[in-house]
Design a protein around this motif. Structure first.
Motif, PDB file in Angstrom:
ATOM      1  N   PRO A 190      74.080-102.104 -42.294  1.00 55.36           N
ATOM      2  CA  PRO A 190      74.717-101.219 -40.971  1.00 55.36           C
ATOM      3  C   PRO A 190      74.179-102.298 -39.438  1.00 55.36           C
ATOM      4  CG  PRO A 190      73.311-100.350 -42.340  1.00 55.36           C
ATOM      5  CD  PRO A 190      72.985-101.079 -42.754  1.00 55.36           C
ATOM      6  N   PRO A 191      75.641-101.872 -38.708  1.00 50.84           N
ATOM      7  CA  PRO A 191      75.138-102.349 -37.244  1.00 50.84           C
ATOM      8  C   PRO A 191      74.044-102.331 -36.856  1.00 50.84           C
ATOM      9  CG  PRO A 191      77.525-101.619 -37.811  1.00 50.84           C
ATOM     10  CD  PRO A 191      77.105-100.804 -38.348  1.00 50.84           C
ATOM     11  N   ASN A 192      73.427-100.626 -36.213  1.00 52.49           N
ATOM     12  CA  ASN A 192      72.337-100.806 -36.319  1.00 52.49           C
ATOM     13  C   ASN A 192      71.498-100.931 -36.609  1.00 52.49           C
ATOM     14  OD1 ASN A 192      73.008 -99.326 -38.682  1.00 52.49           O
ATOM     15  ND2 ASN A 192      72.850 -96.630 -37.263  1.00 52.49           N
ATOM     16  N   HIS A 225      62.491 -94.444 -39.574  1.00 53.81           N
ATOM     17  CA  HIS A 225      61.212 -94.030 -38.560  1.00 53.81           C
ATOM     18  C   HIS A 225      61.334 -94.205 -37.488  1.00 53.81           C
ATOM     19  CE1 HIS A 225      58.638 -93.338 -42.678  1.00 53.81           C
ATOM     20  NE2 HIS A 225      59.177 -94.532 -42.396  1.00 53.81           N
ATOM     21  N   LEU A 226      61.761 -94.599 -36.719  1.00 49.64           N
ATOM     22  CA  LEU A 226      61.957 -94.374 -35.521  1.00 49.64           C
ATOM     23  C   LEU A 226      63.225 -94.155 -35.096  1.00 49.64           C
ATOM     24  CD1 LEU A 226      60.673 -98.299 -34.496  1.00 49.64           C
ATOM     25  CD2 LEU A 226      59.472 -96.535 -33.696  1.00 49.64           C
ATOM     26  N   ARG A 227      64.114 -94.051 -35.742  1.00 50.69           N
ATOM     27  CA  ARG A 227      65.390 -93.498 -35.595  1.00 50.69           C
ATOM     28  C   ARG A 227      65.624 -92.047 -34.258  1.00 50.69           C
ATOM     29  NH1 ARG A 227      70.645 -93.690 -38.905  1.00 50.69           N
ATOM     30  NH2 ARG A 227      71.434 -94.713 -37.323  1.00 50.69           N
ATOM     31  N   GLY A 228      65.047 -91.340 -35.797  1.00 52.03           N
ATOM     32  CA  GLY A 228      64.695 -89.473 -34.515  1.00 52.03           C
ATOM     33  C   GLY A 228      64.175 -89.195 -34.132  1.00 52.03           C
ATOM     34  N   ARG A 229      63.121 -90.475 -33.354  1.00 55.21           N
ATOM     35  CA  ARG A 229      61.736 -90.155 -32.763  1.00 55.21           C
ATOM     36  C   ARG A 229      61.808 -90.996 -31.066  1.00 55.21           C
ATOM     37  NH1 ARG A 229      56.382 -88.811 -34.706  1.00 55.21           N
ATOM     38  NH2 ARG A 229      56.072 -88.946 -36.965  1.00 55.21           N
ATOM     39  N   VAL A 230      62.787 -92.023 -31.774  1.00 58.82           N
ATOM     40  CA  VAL A 230      63.206 -92.709 -30.115  1.00 58.82           C
ATOM     41  C   VAL A 230      64.729 -92.895 -29.783  1.00 58.82           C
ATOM     42  CG1 VAL A 230      62.669 -95.346 -28.793  1.00 58.82           C
ATOM     43  CG2 VAL A 230      60.730 -94.562 -30.769  1.00 58.82           C
ATOM     44  N   PHE A 231      64.790 -93.657 -30.777  1.00 55.26           N
ATOM     45  CA  PHE A 231      67.154 -93.868 -30.543  1.00 55.26           C
ATOM     46  C   PHE A 231      67.582 -92.680 -30.539  1.00 55.26           C
ATOM     47  CE2 PHE A 231      64.550 -97.678 -32.793  1.00 55.26           C
ATOM     48  CZ  PHE A 231      64.541 -98.029 -31.453  1.00 55.26           C
ATOM     49  N   ASP A 232      67.550 -91.420 -31.674  1.00 55.86           N
ATOM     50  CA  ASP A 232      68.259 -90.113 -31.030  1.00 55.86           C
ATOM     51  C   ASP A 232      68.102 -89.400 -30.725  1.00 55.86           C
ATOM     52  OD1 ASP A 232      70.311 -91.986 -32.708  1.00 55.86           O
ATOM     53  OD2 ASP A 232      69.680 -90.965 -34.764  1.00 55.86           O
ATOM     54  N   ASN A 233      66.846 -88.785 -30.256  1.00 59.18           N
ATOM     55  CA  ASN A 233      66.114 -88.020 -29.520  1.00 59.18           C
ATOM     56  C   ASN A 233      65.923 -88.417 -28.146  1.00 59.18           C
ATOM     57  OD1 ASN A 233      63.970 -86.170 -28.698  1.00 59.18           O
ATOM     58  ND2 ASN A 233      62.293 -86.931 -29.473  1.00 59.18           N
ATOM     59  N   LYS A 234      67.612 -86.944 -27.592  1.00 60.76           N
ATOM     60  CA  LYS A 234      67.686 -86.016 -26.476  1.00 60.76           C
ATOM     61  C   LYS A 234      66.766 -86.348 -25.667  1.00 60.76           C
ATOM     62  CE  LYS A 234      71.198 -88.185 -27.568  1.00 60.76           C
ATOM     63  NZ  LYS A 234      71.673 -89.112 -27.918  1.00 60.76           N
ATOM     64  N   SER A 244      66.230 -94.643 -21.049  1.00 59.64           N
ATOM     65  CA  SER A 244      67.382 -95.978 -21.358  1.00 59.64           C
ATOM     66  C   SER A 244      67.794 -97.043 -22.036  1.00 59.64           C
ATOM     67  CB  SER A 244      67.323 -97.108 -19.768  1.00 59.64           C
ATOM     68  OG  SER A 244      66.556 -98.205 -19.796  1.00 59.64           O
ATOM     69  N   ALA A 245      68.732 -97.708 -22.073  1.00 58.85           N
ATOM     70  CA  ALA A 245      69.361 -98.282 -23.069  1.00 58.85           C
ATOM     71  C   ALA A 245      68.638 -99.106 -23.040  1.00 58.85           C
ATOM     72  CB  ALA A 245      70.812 -98.508 -22.680  1.00 58.85           C
ATOM     73  N   ARG A 246      68.025 -99.884 -22.594  1.00 59.06           N
ATOM     74  CA  ARG A 246      67.472-100.606 -21.983  1.00 59.06           C
ATOM     75  C   ARG A 246      66.359-100.788 -22.967  1.00 59.06           C
ATOM     76  NH1 ARG A 246      65.898-103.993 -15.812  1.00 59.06           N
ATOM     77  NH2 ARG A 246      64.608-105.631 -17.289  1.00 59.06           N
ATOM     78  N   ILE A 247      65.433 -99.506 -22.380  1.00 59.96           N
ATOM     79  CA  ILE A 247      64.390 -99.403 -23.738  1.00 59.96           C
ATOM     80  C   ILE A 247      64.251 -99.489 -24.432  1.00 59.96           C
ATOM     81  CG2 ILE A 247      62.737 -97.889 -22.912  1.00 59.96           C
ATOM     82  CD1 ILE A 247      62.199 -97.655 -20.526  1.00 59.96           C
ATOM     83  N   ARG A 248      65.246 -98.474 -25.349  1.00 52.53           N
ATOM     84  CA  ARG A 248      65.576 -98.505 -26.700  1.00 52.53           C
ATOM     85  C   ARG A 248      65.431 -99.952 -26.935  1.00 52.53           C
ATOM     86  NH1 ARG A 248      68.613 -92.977 -27.220  1.00 52.53           N
ATOM     87  NH2 ARG A 248      67.170 -91.670 -25.680  1.00 52.53           N
ATOM     88  N   LEU A 249      66.712-100.961 -27.004  1.00 57.84           N
ATOM     89  CA  LEU A 249      67.016-102.000 -27.102  1.00 57.84           C
ATOM     90  C   LEU A 249      65.692-102.941 -26.918  1.00 57.84           C
ATOM     91  CD1 LEU A 249      68.904-104.665 -28.393  1.00 57.84           C
ATOM     92  CD2 LEU A 249      69.531-104.708 -25.524  1.00 57.84           C
ATOM     93  N   LYS A 250      64.856-103.193 -25.947  1.00 55.78           N
ATOM     94  CA  LYS A 250      63.673-103.687 -26.052  1.00 55.78           C
ATOM     95  C   LYS A 250      62.854-103.224 -27.402  1.00 55.78           C
ATOM     96  CE  LYS A 250      61.924-106.531 -23.592  1.00 55.78           C
ATOM     97  NZ  LYS A 250      62.607-108.302 -23.606  1.00 55.78           N
ATOM     98  N   ILE A 251      62.501-101.561 -27.658  1.00 53.67           N
ATOM     99  CA  ILE A 251      61.783-101.474 -28.741  1.00 53.67           C
ATOM    100  C   ILE A 251      62.718-102.010 -29.395  1.00 53.67           C
ATOM    101  CG2 ILE A 251      61.248 -99.077 -30.324  1.00 53.67           C
ATOM    102  CD1 ILE A 251      61.425 -97.752 -27.570  1.00 53.67           C
ATOM    103  N   TYR A 252      63.564-102.220 -30.378  1.00 50.52           N
ATOM    104  CA  TYR A 252      64.381-102.503 -31.266  1.00 50.52           C
ATOM    105  C   TYR A 252      64.034-103.511 -31.331  1.00 50.52           C
ATOM    106  CZ  TYR A 252      68.294-103.620 -34.808  1.00 50.52           C
ATOM    107  OH  TYR A 252      68.611-103.715 -35.640  1.00 50.52           O
ATOM    108  N   GLU A 253      64.398-104.804 -30.061  1.00 51.10           N
ATOM    109  CA  GLU A 253      63.782-105.554 -30.226  1.00 51.10           C
ATOM    110  C   GLU A 253      62.373-106.551 -31.178  1.00 51.10           C
ATOM    111  OE1 GLU A 253      64.844-107.625 -25.917  1.00 51.10           O
ATOM    112  OE2 GLU A 253      67.103-107.606 -26.979  1.00 51.10           O
ATOM    113  N   VAL A 254      61.260-105.755 -30.124  1.00 46.17           N
ATOM    114  CA  VAL A 254      60.673-105.803 -30.550  1.00 46.17           C
ATOM    115  C   VAL A 254      59.768-104.462 -32.212  1.00 46.17           C
ATOM    116  CG1 VAL A 254      57.773-105.281 -29.593  1.00 46.17           C
ATOM    117  CG2 VAL A 254      59.298-105.303 -28.808  1.00 46.17           C
ATOM    118  N   ALA A 255      60.076-104.121 -32.501  1.00 47.40           N
ATOM    119  CA  ALA A 255      59.949-103.117 -33.660  1.00 47.40           C
ATOM    120  C   ALA A 255      59.981-103.717 -34.848  1.00 47.40           C
ATOM    121  CB  ALA A 255      59.516-101.429 -32.978  1.00 47.40           C
ATOM    122  N   ILE A 256      62.098-103.875 -35.156  1.00 40.99           N
ATOM    123  CA  ILE A 256      62.643-104.173 -36.032  1.00 40.99           C
ATOM    124  C   ILE A 256      63.441-105.309 -36.145  1.00 40.99           C
ATOM    125  CG2 ILE A 256      64.619-103.072 -37.005  1.00 40.99           C
ATOM    126  CD1 ILE A 256      63.214-100.872 -36.099  1.00 40.99           C
TER     127      ILE A 256
END
Length: 90
Positions: A85-87, A34-43, A48-60
């Motif tokens: 998968p590693p991601n 659900h988050l991949r298309g909206r956050v991680f892959d959305n150009k 920043s990678a730091r913000i995306r990592l924080k979202i990953y740590e908090v939500a996943i």
């Protein structure tokens, strides 16, 4: 009754956590999907990678680790978690 779900954990008469880990992996994969298309892959989103990592740590990660402190893990359970998968895995 072989299995039943209580507080989102699958309890088994055999004290196995296989079904529980399967459900956790499915929930984690779904949440990441659900988050991949909206956050991680959305150009279009400037994050920043730091913000995306924080979202990953908090939500996943909390979904993946939910109730894991009570698990008695066997090598087969660890093997299942390592197949993520590693991601999606930590």
């Amino acid at each position: 009754m072989e299995n039943f779900t209580y507080l989102k954990s699958c309890l088994s008469a055999k004290v196995a956590i296989d079904k529980d880990i399967e459900q956790i992996i499915q929930a984690t994969s779904t949440a990441f999907g659900h988050l991949r298309g909206r956050v991680f892959d959305n150009k279009d989103i400037f994050a920043s990678a730091r913000i995306r990592l924080k979202i990953y740590e908090v939500a996943i990660i909390p979904i993946l680790l939910y109730a894991s402190d009570a698990w008695v893990t066997y090598s087969r359970n660890i093997n299942n978690l390592e197949k993520l998968p590693p991601n999606v895995s930590t």
